[in-house]
Design a protein around this motif. Structure first.
Motif, PDB file in Angstrom:
ATOM      1  N   TRP A  21     -10.425   0.143   4.662  1.00 52.02           N
ATOM      2  CA  TRP A  21      -9.253   0.906   4.204  1.00 52.02           C
ATOM      3  C   TRP A  21      -9.588   2.395   4.147  1.00 52.02           C
ATOM      4  O   TRP A  21      -8.859   3.231   4.679  1.00 52.02           O
ATOM      5  N   ARG A  61      -7.888   4.829   6.891  1.00 50.00           N
ATOM      6  CA  ARG A  61      -6.882   5.749   6.334  1.00 50.00           C
ATOM      7  C   ARG A  61      -7.328   7.195   6.459  1.00 50.00           C
ATOM      8  O   ARG A  61      -6.547   8.069   6.796  1.00 50.00           O
ATOM      9  N   PRO A  72       4.201   6.388   1.624  1.00 49.42           N
ATOM     10  CA  PRO A  72       3.429   6.604   0.389  1.00 49.42           C
ATOM     11  C   PRO A  72       2.176   5.721   0.419  1.00 49.42           C
ATOM     12  O   PRO A  72       2.191   4.630   0.987  1.00 49.42           O
ATOM     13  N   VAL A  73       1.112   6.201  -0.191  1.00 47.59           N
ATOM     14  CA  VAL A  73      -0.173   5.511  -0.125  1.00 47.59           C
ATOM     15  C   VAL A  73      -0.083   4.078  -0.659  1.00 47.59           C
ATOM     16  O   VAL A  73      -0.698   3.172  -0.106  1.00 47.59           O
ATOM     17  N   HIS A  74       0.693   3.846  -1.708  1.00 45.08           N
ATOM     18  CA  HIS A  74       0.775   2.495  -2.258  1.00 45.08           C
ATOM     19  C   HIS A  74       1.448   1.527  -1.277  1.00 45.08           C
ATOM     20  O   HIS A  74       1.084   0.367  -1.203  1.00 45.08           O
ATOM     21  N   HIS A  75       2.414   2.007  -0.518  1.00 45.61           N
ATOM     22  CA  HIS A  75       3.080   1.168   0.473  1.00 45.61           C
ATOM     23  C   HIS A  75       2.112   0.827   1.607  1.00 45.61           C
ATOM     24  O   HIS A  75       2.000  -0.331   2.025  1.00 45.61           O
ATOM     25  N   GLU A  76       1.403   1.827   2.090  1.00 43.71           N
ATOM     26  CA  GLU A  76       0.404   1.612   3.128  1.00 43.71           C
ATOM     27  C   GLU A  76      -0.688   0.666   2.644  1.00 43.71           C
ATOM     28  O   GLU A  76      -1.135  -0.216   3.385  1.00 43.71           O
ATOM     29  N   ALA A  77      -1.118   0.856   1.404  1.00 42.86           N
ATOM     30  CA  ALA A  77      -2.175   0.003   0.850  1.00 42.86           C
ATOM     31  C   ALA A  77      -1.727  -1.453   0.771  1.00 42.86           C
ATOM     32  O   ALA A  77      -2.507  -2.368   1.071  1.00 42.86           O
ATOM     33  N   LEU A  78      -0.478  -1.677   0.391  1.00 39.88           N
ATOM     34  CA  LEU A  78       0.028  -3.049   0.344  1.00 39.88           C
ATOM     35  C   LEU A  78       0.085  -3.678   1.732  1.00 39.88           C
ATOM     36  O   LEU A  78      -0.300  -4.839   1.912  1.00 39.88           O
TER      37      LEU A  78
END
Length: 168
Positions: free
Chosen positions: A75, A79, A90-96
């Motif tokens: 990750w 990234r 947004p980072v949280h969306h990409e992380a999910l």
């Protein structure tokens, strides 16, 4: 003629981006691979060596733990380096999305190790490593496709460096 030159330039640019992404993905993947396989063998030989042969064998549990840690390495590398020019969410969306993609890849790995262990009866460390390598290879193919298609899916940002302007 300028239309065909423009088309060729776009095609060349697209291939260049794909090539660079593949190389970077490979380097990040190699680092994650070392973490994954190294931690798998450490866990298999130490912390999980006394664990029984229940529905989740020590090899499958070691696979899940080592793949999860390697996913964190991947990750950060993907990234911050491989796909940094594609950030669009947004980072949280990409992380999910990244976690979901790697969850599927982890299931591919665990299935390979589990089939080898439980259905083929291959319980040696060497056989488990071969199954793990097959799972990593299949998972890697899936990851590269899924990262480009879903996780980092936006077209690359336009290169605004002076070098890019002189070539275009």
């Amino acid at each position: 003629m300028s239309t065909s030159n423009s088309l060729v330039a776009r095609l060349r640019s697209t291939i260049d981006v794909l090539y660079r992404e593949m190389i970077k993905f490979g380097i990040v993947g190699a680092a994650a691979f070392v973490v994954d396989l190294g931690l798998f063998n450490i866990l298999r030989r130490t912390a999980l060596s006394g664990y029984g042969n229940g529905p989740l064998s020590r090899a499958v549990i070691a696979t899940i733990i080592s793949a999860a840690v390697a996913t964190c390495v991947a990750w950060i590398g993907n990234r911050m380096w491989t796909f940094r020019h594609r950030r669009n969410r947004p980072v949280h969306h990409e992380a999910l999305l990244f976690a979901g993609t790697n969850g599927v890849a982890l299931l591919i790995q665990a299935a390979c190790v589990g089939v080898s262990h439980h259905f083929l009866g291959q319980e040696s460390l060497a056989a488990e490593n071969v199954a793990k390598l097959v799972g990593i290879a299949l998972g890697t193919l899936f990851r590269f496709w899924a990262y480009r298609r879903f996780v980092f899916s936006e077209e690359p940002l336009r290169d605004t460096s002076p070098l890019a302007e002189t070539q275009g």
